[in-house]
Design a protein around this motif. Structure first.
Motif, PDB file in Angstrom:
ATOM      1  N   ALA A  18     -28.232 -79.036 -34.295  1.00 10.68           N
ATOM      2  CA  ALA A  18     -26.900 -78.571 -33.899  1.00 10.68           C
ATOM      3  C   ALA A  18     -26.967 -77.626 -32.702  1.00 10.68           C
ATOM      4  O   ALA A  18     -26.103 -77.671 -31.825  1.00 10.68           O
ATOM      5  CB  ALA A  18     -26.211 -77.880 -35.076  1.00 10.68           C
ATOM      6  N   THR A  19     -28.006 -76.802 -32.642  1.00 10.90           N
ATOM      7  CA  THR A  19     -28.133 -75.843 -31.539  1.00 10.90           C
ATOM      8  C   THR A  19     -28.525 -76.532 -30.244  1.00 10.90           C
ATOM      9  O   THR A  19     -27.912 -76.308 -29.194  1.00 10.90           O
ATOM     10  CB  THR A  19     -29.174 -74.763 -31.882  1.00 10.90           C
ATOM     11  OG1 THR A  19     -28.775 -74.121 -33.086  1.00 10.90           O
ATOM     12  CG2 THR A  19     -29.276 -73.732 -30.785  1.00 10.90           C
ATOM     13  N   LEU A  34     -25.467 -68.985 -34.944  1.00  8.03           N
ATOM     14  CA  LEU A  34     -24.868 -68.599 -36.216  1.00  8.03           C
ATOM     15  C   LEU A  34     -24.063 -69.750 -36.816  1.00  8.03           C
ATOM     16  O   LEU A  34     -24.131 -70.011 -38.019  1.00  8.03           O
ATOM     17  CB  LEU A  34     -23.978 -67.366 -36.025  1.00  8.03           C
ATOM     18  CG  LEU A  34     -23.438 -66.717 -37.278  1.00  8.03           C
ATOM     19  CD1 LEU A  34     -24.586 -66.262 -38.183  1.00  8.03           C
ATOM     20  CD2 LEU A  34     -22.555 -65.541 -36.921  1.00  8.03           C
ATOM     21  N   LEU A  35     -23.327 -70.475 -36.002  1.00  7.49           N
ATOM     22  CA  LEU A  35     -22.561 -71.620 -36.479  1.00  7.49           C
ATOM     23  C   LEU A  35     -23.490 -72.745 -36.936  1.00  7.49           C
ATOM     24  O   LEU A  35     -23.241 -73.399 -37.953  1.00  7.49           O
ATOM     25  CB  LEU A  35     -21.620 -72.121 -35.381  1.00  7.49           C
ATOM     26  CG  LEU A  35     -20.653 -73.240 -35.749  1.00  7.49           C
ATOM     27  CD1 LEU A  35     -19.743 -72.806 -36.893  1.00  7.49           C
ATOM     28  CD2 LEU A  35     -19.836 -73.642 -34.553  1.00  7.49           C
ATOM     29  N   SER A  36     -24.565 -72.961 -36.212  1.00  9.75           N
ATOM     30  CA  SER A  36     -25.539 -73.984 -36.591  1.00  9.75           C
ATOM     31  C   SER A  36     -26.187 -73.658 -37.930  1.00  9.75           C
ATOM     32  O   SER A  36     -26.376 -74.534 -38.781  1.00  9.75           O
ATOM     33  CB  SER A  36     -26.633 -74.111 -35.534  1.00  9.75           C
ATOM     34  OG  SER A  36     -26.100 -74.490 -34.311  1.00  9.75           O
ATOM     35  N   ALA A  37     -26.535 -72.398 -38.122  1.00 11.62           N
ATOM     36  CA  ALA A  37     -27.144 -71.978 -39.383  1.00 11.62           C
ATOM     37  C   ALA A  37     -26.152 -72.142 -40.533  1.00 11.62           C
ATOM     38  O   ALA A  37     -26.514 -72.602 -41.620  1.00 11.62           O
ATOM     39  CB  ALA A  37     -27.615 -70.534 -39.284  1.00 11.62           C
ATOM     40  N   GLY A  38     -24.903 -71.791 -40.304  1.00  8.20           N
ATOM     41  CA  GLY A  38     -23.874 -71.940 -41.342  1.00  8.20           C
ATOM     42  C   GLY A  38     -23.600 -73.392 -41.679  1.00  8.20           C
ATOM     43  O   GLY A  38     -23.351 -73.732 -42.839  1.00  8.20           O
ATOM     44  N   LEU A  39     -23.641 -74.241 -40.687  1.00  8.61           N
ATOM     45  CA  LEU A  39     -23.410 -75.667 -40.911  1.00  8.61           C
ATOM     46  C   LEU A  39     -24.474 -76.262 -41.822  1.00  8.61           C
ATOM     47  O   LEU A  39     -24.161 -76.981 -42.780  1.00  8.61           O
ATOM     48  CB  LEU A  39     -23.401 -76.407 -39.571  1.00  8.61           C
ATOM     49  CG  LEU A  39     -23.237 -77.920 -39.619  1.00  8.61           C
ATOM     50  CD1 LEU A  39     -21.815 -78.263 -40.014  1.00  8.61           C
ATOM     51  CD2 LEU A  39     -23.585 -78.523 -38.278  1.00  8.61           C
TER      52      LEU A  39
END
Length: 89
Positions: free
Chosen positions: A29-30, A38-43
């Motif tokens: 995602a990154t 942070l969004l990639s980790a949450g996904l």
């Protein structure tokens, strides 16, 4: 009877596989979709955490008279989505 070290080894295998899955989805995602870290980790946590939660719900439904078909279906969808994303990485 399952001994304490069986649970320990099982937990170790699950944690390693979840860590690998988390890294794979987060990296994809990154780097491929240019999402913030942070969004990639949450996904990635949402996919794997959702699959675990729904799997536990399916187990609870199996203990009752309810079929729990929707919980099982969504468990499979989350797991297959996670597998697909990891394979793409």
């Amino acid at each position: 009877m399952i001994k304490w070290y069986h649970w320990l080894l099982f937990a170790l295998v699950v944690l390693v596989s979840l860590a690998m899955s988390w890294y794979s989805m987060m990296d994809l995602a990154t780097n491929s979709f240019s999402l913030p870290w942070l969004l990639s980790a949450g996904l990635s946590l949402a996919f794997d955490g959702g699959a675990i939660f729904l799997g536990m719900m399916s187990i609870e439904y199996a203990k009752t008279q309810d079929s729990g078909a929707w919980a099982e279906l969504w468990t499979f969808i989350f797991v297959l989505g996670s597998v697909y994303i990891n394979v793409q990485h």
